[in-house]
Design a protein around this motif. Structure first.
Motif, mmCIF file in Angstrom:
data_model
loop_
_atom_site.group_PDB
_atom_site.id
_atom_site.type_symbol
_atom_site.label_atom_id
_atom_site.label_comp_id
_atom_site.label_asym_id
_atom_site.label_seq_id
_atom_site.Cartn_x
_atom_site.Cartn_y
_atom_site.Cartn_z
ATOM 1 N N LYS A 42 -25.309 -71.162 -6.366
ATOM 2 C CA LYS A 42 -24.731 -71.739 -5.273
ATOM 3 C C LYS A 42 -24.536 -70.484 -4.275
ATOM 4 C CE LYS A 42 -22.360 -75.646 -7.252
ATOM 5 N NZ LYS A 42 -20.898 -76.348 -7.370
ATOM 6 N N ASP A 43 -24.053 -70.750 -3.043
ATOM 7 C CA ASP A 43 -23.907 -69.544 -2.074
ATOM 8 C C ASP A 43 -23.043 -68.567 -2.489
ATOM 9 O OD1 ASP A 43 -26.197 -70.834 -0.690
ATOM 10 O OD2 ASP A 43 -24.641 -71.763 0.846
ATOM 11 N N ASN A 44 -22.244 -69.152 -3.113
ATOM 12 C CA ASN A 44 -20.918 -68.067 -3.582
ATOM 13 C C ASN A 44 -20.976 -67.729 -5.074
ATOM 14 O OD1 ASN A 44 -20.140 -70.615 -4.359
ATOM 15 N ND2 ASN A 44 -18.126 -70.568 -3.772
ATOM 16 N N GLY A 45 -21.799 -68.162 -5.811
ATOM 17 C CA GLY A 45 -21.930 -67.828 -7.261
ATOM 18 C C GLY A 45 -22.945 -68.571 -8.083
ATOM 19 N N ILE A 46 -22.884 -68.510 -9.517
ATOM 20 C CA ILE A 46 -23.698 -69.371 -10.357
ATOM 21 C C ILE A 46 -22.561 -70.141 -11.397
ATOM 22 C CG2 ILE A 46 -25.411 -69.061 -12.250
ATOM 23 C CD1 ILE A 46 -26.397 -66.477 -10.727
ATOM 24 N N PHE A 47 -23.222 -71.225 -11.649
ATOM 25 C CA PHE A 47 -22.431 -72.256 -12.725
ATOM 26 C C PHE A 47 -23.332 -72.378 -13.772
ATOM 27 C CE2 PHE A 47 -20.850 -76.301 -14.256
ATOM 28 C CZ PHE A 47 -19.659 -76.024 -14.543
ATOM 29 N N LEU A 100 -17.389 -78.992 -18.425
ATOM 30 C CA LEU A 100 -16.813 -77.711 -18.181
ATOM 31 C C LEU A 100 -17.666 -76.784 -18.430
ATOM 32 C CD1 LEU A 100 -13.827 -76.861 -18.207
ATOM 33 C CD2 LEU A 100 -13.823 -76.674 -20.683
ATOM 34 N N GLY A 101 -17.790 -75.427 -17.727
ATOM 35 C CA GLY A 101 -18.899 -74.587 -17.826
ATOM 36 C C GLY A 101 -18.149 -73.262 -17.319
ATOM 37 N N LEU A 102 -18.994 -72.185 -17.083
ATOM 38 C CA LEU A 102 -18.662 -70.935 -16.815
ATOM 39 C C LEU A 102 -18.929 -70.731 -15.264
ATOM 40 C CD1 LEU A 102 -19.718 -68.912 -19.702
ATOM 41 C CD2 LEU A 102 -17.392 -69.666 -19.445
ATOM 42 N N TRP A 103 -18.194 -70.193 -14.505
ATOM 43 C CA TRP A 103 -18.299 -69.887 -13.230
ATOM 44 C C TRP A 103 -18.365 -68.156 -12.881
ATOM 45 C CZ3 TRP A 103 -20.348 -71.044 -8.722
ATOM 46 C CH2 TRP A 103 -19.823 -70.472 -7.544
ATOM 47 N N TYR A 104 -19.599 -67.877 -12.419
ATOM 48 C CA TYR A 104 -19.815 -66.668 -12.077
ATOM 49 C C TYR A 104 -19.585 -66.152 -10.708
ATOM 50 C CZ TYR A 104 -21.562 -65.536 -16.948
ATOM 51 O OH TYR A 104 -21.552 -65.526 -17.941
ATOM 52 N N SER A 118 -14.578 -61.290 -13.118
ATOM 53 C CA SER A 118 -14.248 -62.725 -13.587
ATOM 54 C C SER A 118 -15.109 -63.442 -14.295
ATOM 55 C CB SER A 118 -13.671 -63.503 -12.283
ATOM 56 O OG SER A 118 -12.643 -62.714 -11.583
ATOM 57 N N ARG A 119 -16.354 -62.987 -14.744
ATOM 58 C CA ARG A 119 -17.404 -63.495 -15.222
ATOM 59 C C ARG A 119 -17.278 -63.272 -16.981
ATOM 60 N NH1 ARG A 119 -18.747 -60.083 -11.719
ATOM 61 N NH2 ARG A 119 -19.632 -60.962 -9.571
ATOM 62 N N LEU A 120 -17.145 -64.562 -17.592
ATOM 63 C CA LEU A 120 -17.090 -64.340 -19.202
ATOM 64 C C LEU A 120 -18.719 -64.463 -19.577
ATOM 65 C CD1 LEU A 120 -15.612 -64.664 -21.654
ATOM 66 C CD2 LEU A 120 -15.644 -67.141 -21.635
#
Length: 445
Positions: A222-227, A278-282, A317-319
């Motif tokens: 996405k424009d503001n990160g990766i899911f 549920l997932g990880l947001w970068y 903030s990226r696991l």
């Protein structure tokens, strides 16, 4: 099958010969596979001739077999950096990758089932290229690919040998290799075009466009990160074990109950059933500060009184990595259990291995790293240690609080740390030290 045999002919994989006296031929078989996308839809059917490598004898049919393979943590770090740099990430697949490498050993295989030459029934194939299934095939393919990339202006990562980097006038192209699957990110579109042309000159490629699905991970930019998520995998395992219609539950562990083996494994399936998305947001705007939350319960196992080590590693903030493992020795104090946990997670860094055997070694290992300012040790309250998610049973409120904290983790660590800009500049200048980041922080209770 005909296409596979045509590839063998084009690549000059083997030649039909009489089996020399004293030699033996190993068998071959056909392997069929449907390649699916992130929605589970078949996008390609594949078939391969595979040598029965389990019949090979070490020292006769092969010698060295080691080939670097990217760890999942390396893929997560790649995506974390891509989110920070706002990279476009693409993927491509090398068709019949192993067939491009020439083997040195003398190997003979039987003619493939269904395609035995009726005029030369007794003859066998002498293998010239790295046939799938042979022990040495991954090593030969890695050497072929890495040599080609190095000859075309790339250089190999100092720590991760499956990462290749190319710089041109302030721009950068990163290529991550997982056997024959390749993902790559870039700061300028022309670097992508040049890379595709380079690869097509030497290999037959199937370019798959922007990265959406890789090693079971669903990736959405996405424009503001990766899911990153795995709802496709969750759906598959629920269907496999016939739990698609079970009642859902809000937490993976039961409160007020000792952690023990769940022979029926129903609770974790019930939790997954209720959390498929549920997932990880970068996030793009989070700095690249490396942190580690590690903890250990002392003699927590009711069966053998061993402690359980757990930890999370973050880039901002990226696991990017997480582990939960029972310790191999019984620690006779809380302090020793914590040292084992700390040395284990600092050992996630490839430079330092995690197989130190004695508490004294662990103690001096951590203390020495602290004195050299390779790590910063910060004591945090157990209420803020997200690593507890892996081994402690919480009520729904507490559990959801820690889940949210993983995605929206606020950095509250005193002292100096490495900023994302410094890390990016160091990567561009190839001046990273022999750690993943110059500063590594451990947060321990």
């Amino acid at each position: 099958m005909q296409e596979e045999l045509l590839q063998f002919k084009i690549q000059k994989v083997w030649i039909l010969v009489d089996l020399p006296s004293g030699k033996k031929a190993i068998g071959t078989k056909w392997v069929y596979r449907n390649k699916k996308d992130e929605r589970g839809i078949i996008v390609r059917t594949k078939v391969r001739i595979v040598g029965q490598g389990y019949k090979q004898e070490e020292g006769i049919d092969y010698d060295e077999v080691f080939a670097p393979v990217a760890r999942v943590e390396a893929i997560m770090i790649f995506l974390a950096f891509a989110s920070f740099m706002n990279f476009l990430v693409y993927q491509m697949d090398v068709t019949s990758a192993f067939l491009y490498g020439t083997i040195e050993e003398e190997v003979y295989v039987c003619q493939p089932p269904g395609f035995v030459d009726p005029k030369f029934i007794e003859k066998v194939y002498k293998v010239e290229k790295a046939l799938f299934g042979l022990h040495q095939a991954p090593r030969v393919w890695y050497e072929t690919l890495s040599t080609y990339l190095l000859d075309n202006g790339f250089h190999r990562g100092q720590i991760d040998k499956t990462l290749f980097i190319k710089r041109l006038k302030g721009d950068i192209l990163l290529v991550q290799v997982y056997i024959d699957d390749i993902i790559f990110g870039f700061t300028r579109k022309s670097l992508c075009t040049d890379f595709e042309q380079i690869m097509h000159k030497r290999f037959q490629m199937s370019s798959m466009g922007e990265l959406t699905f890789f090693l079971g991970l669903q990736v959405k930019r996405k424009d503001n990160g990766i899911f990153i998520s795995q709802d496709k995998y969750v759906g598959e395992i629920l269907k496999k074990f016939r739990f698609s219609s079970i009642r859902t539950i809000s937490t993976p562990m039961e409160t007020n109950k000792a952690l023990a083996k769940d022979k029926e494994v129903k609770r974790i399936f019930r939790y997954l059933k209720g959390q498929p998305k549920l997932g990880l947001w970068y996030p793009k705007d989070s700095p690249l500060i490396l942190e580690d939350f590690s903890d250990s319960d002392c003699v927590g196992s009711s069966l053998d009184r061993k402690s359980t080590t757990r930890g999370f590693q973050f880039l901002g903030s990226r696991l990017i990595s997480w582990q939960c493992k029972k310790q191999t020795v019984v620690a006779n104090s809380t302090t020793k259990a914590e040292y084992i946990a700390a040395s284990h997670y600092y050992g996630q860094n490839p430079v330092y291995h995690s197989k130190t055997k004695h508490i004294e070694i662990r103690h001096h290992f951590i203390r020495d790293s602290y004195k050299k300012r390779l790590i910063k040790m910060v004591k945090i309250h157990t209420d803020n240690n997200v690593a507890d998610l892996l081994t402690k049973a919480f009520d729904v409120t507490r559990f959801q609080f820690l889940i949210v904290r993983i995605d929206k983790k606020e950095l509250a660590i005193p002292g100096q740390t490495t900023t994302g800009k410094e890390f990016s500049n160091a990567l561009m200048a190839d001046s990273l030290p022999k750690t993943i980041l110059p500063t590594k922080v451990f947060e321990m209770t």
